[in-house]
Design a protein around this motif. Structure first.
Motif, short mmCIF file in Angstrom:
data_model
loop_
_atom_site.label_atom_id
_atom_site.label_comp_id
_atom_site.label_asym_id
_atom_site.label_seq_id
_atom_site.Cartn_x
_atom_site.Cartn_y
_atom_site.Cartn_z
N ALA A 129 -11.63 38.42 1.27
CA ALA A 129 -11.90 37.94 2.63
C ALA A 129 -11.07 36.71 2.92
CB ALA A 129 -13.39 37.65 2.79
N SER A 130 -10.68 36.59 4.19
CA SER A 130 -9.88 35.46 4.63
C SER A 130 -10.35 35.05 6.02
CB SER A 130 -8.40 35.85 4.66
OG SER A 130 -7.60 34.73 4.91
N GLU A 131 -10.00 33.84 6.44
CA GLU A 131 -10.40 33.36 7.75
C GLU A 131 -9.38 33.76 8.81
OE1 GLU A 131 -11.29 29.15 9.91
OE2 GLU A 131 -12.14 29.48 7.91
N ALA A 132 -9.88 34.28 9.92
CA ALA A 132 -9.04 34.63 11.07
C ALA A 132 -9.85 34.33 12.33
CB ALA A 132 -8.64 36.10 11.04
N ASN A 133 -9.30 33.49 13.17
CA ASN A 133 -9.98 33.08 14.41
C ASN A 133 -11.37 32.51 14.14
OD1 ASN A 133 -7.77 33.85 15.98
ND2 ASN A 133 -8.54 35.94 16.17
N GLY A 134 -11.49 31.74 13.04
CA GLY A 134 -12.75 31.08 12.72
C GLY A 134 -13.80 31.95 12.08
N MET A 135 -13.46 33.20 11.77
CA MET A 135 -14.42 34.12 11.15
C MET A 135 -13.85 34.65 9.84
SD MET A 135 -15.44 36.27 14.58
CE MET A 135 -16.19 37.54 13.60
N GLN A 136 -14.73 35.00 8.92
CA GLN A 136 -14.30 35.64 7.68
C GLN A 136 -14.08 37.13 7.96
OE1 GLN A 136 -13.75 34.35 4.39
NE2 GLN A 136 -13.64 32.51 5.66
N VAL A 137 -12.91 37.64 7.59
CA VAL A 137 -12.58 39.05 7.82
C VAL A 137 -12.13 39.67 6.51
CG1 VAL A 137 -11.95 38.68 10.25
CG2 VAL A 137 -10.19 38.53 8.48
N ASP A 138 -12.34 40.99 6.38
CA ASP A 138 -11.87 41.70 5.19
C ASP A 138 -10.72 42.65 5.52
OD1 ASP A 138 -13.28 43.65 6.50
OD2 ASP A 138 -14.68 44.03 4.88
N SER A 139 -10.31 42.68 6.79
CA SER A 139 -9.16 43.50 7.19
C SER A 139 -8.50 42.86 8.41
CB SER A 139 -9.58 44.93 7.52
OG SER A 139 -10.42 44.95 8.66
N LEU A 140 -7.24 43.20 8.60
CA LEU A 140 -6.49 42.78 9.78
C LEU A 140 -5.85 44.01 10.39
CD1 LEU A 140 -4.73 39.50 8.60
CD2 LEU A 140 -6.56 39.69 10.29
N SER A 141 -5.78 44.02 11.70
CA SER A 141 -5.20 45.13 12.44
C SER A 141 -3.99 44.63 13.21
CB SER A 141 -6.27 45.67 13.40
OG SER A 141 -5.73 46.66 14.23
N LEU A 142 -2.89 45.36 13.10
CA LEU A 142 -1.68 45.06 13.87
C LEU A 142 -1.47 46.18 14.88
CD1 LEU A 142 0.90 44.17 11.05
CD2 LEU A 142 -0.43 42.58 12.44
N GLY A 146 1.78 40.51 1.73
CA GLY A 146 2.63 41.64 1.38
C GLY A 146 2.07 42.95 1.91
N ARG A 147 0.75 43.10 1.87
CA ARG A 147 0.11 44.30 2.43
C ARG A 147 0.35 44.36 3.94
NH1 ARG A 147 -5.83 45.24 -0.40
NH2 ARG A 147 -5.02 45.67 -2.47
N LEU A 148 0.25 43.21 4.61
CA LEU A 148 0.49 43.16 6.04
C LEU A 148 1.94 43.56 6.36
CD1 LEU A 148 -1.50 42.37 8.29
CD2 LEU A 148 -0.41 40.13 8.32
N GLN A 149 2.88 43.06 5.57
CA GLN A 149 4.28 43.44 5.76
C GLN A 149 4.48 44.94 5.56
OE1 GLN A 149 5.85 40.70 2.80
NE2 GLN A 149 7.06 39.68 4.39
N ALA A 150 3.89 45.48 4.52
CA ALA A 150 4.02 46.92 4.25
C ALA A 150 3.41 47.74 5.39
CB ALA A 150 3.33 47.27 2.93
N GLY A 151 2.27 47.31 5.89
CA GLY A 151 1.64 48.00 7.01
C GLY A 151 2.52 47.97 8.25
#
Length: 100
Positions: free
Chosen positions: A25-38, A85-90
């Protein structure tokens, strides 16, 4: 002979979006998230990221990914290197031509 690249279990790709499951999990927009969407980029997205980076390729990529994920650059800088790296690959799976 053509080989089909196996899709990693942490990646979900559609025509308009890629969802990357983070290894932690990482912080994004002040919330803990387990995934990111592009979302799929437009030419305007690429041009805007490029003009804001002043010739810095790493900054250009961070600007672009932040825009596509609708998070701050600082949020992306807080990702583990593995997850970035996962984000780059995605991203590269999202923009590649289906015929290649």
């Amino acid at each position: 002979m053509t080989q089909t690249a196996k899709m990693p279990s942490w990646l979900n790709v559609s025509a308009e979006r890629v969802v990357v499951q983070l290894s932690k999990a990482s912080e994004a927009n002040g919330m803990q998230v387990d995934s990111l969407s592009l979302r799929a980029p437009t030419v305007r997205d690429i041009r805007t990221a490029q003009s804001a980076a002043s010739g810095d390729d790493e900054q250009r990529e961070l600007n672009l990914f932040a825009s596509l994920a609708e998070v701050g650059v600082k949020d992306l800088e807080g990702l583990s290197l593995k997850d970035y790296g996962r984000l780059q690959a995605g991203y590269f799976r999202l923009v590649q031509d289906d015929e290649l």
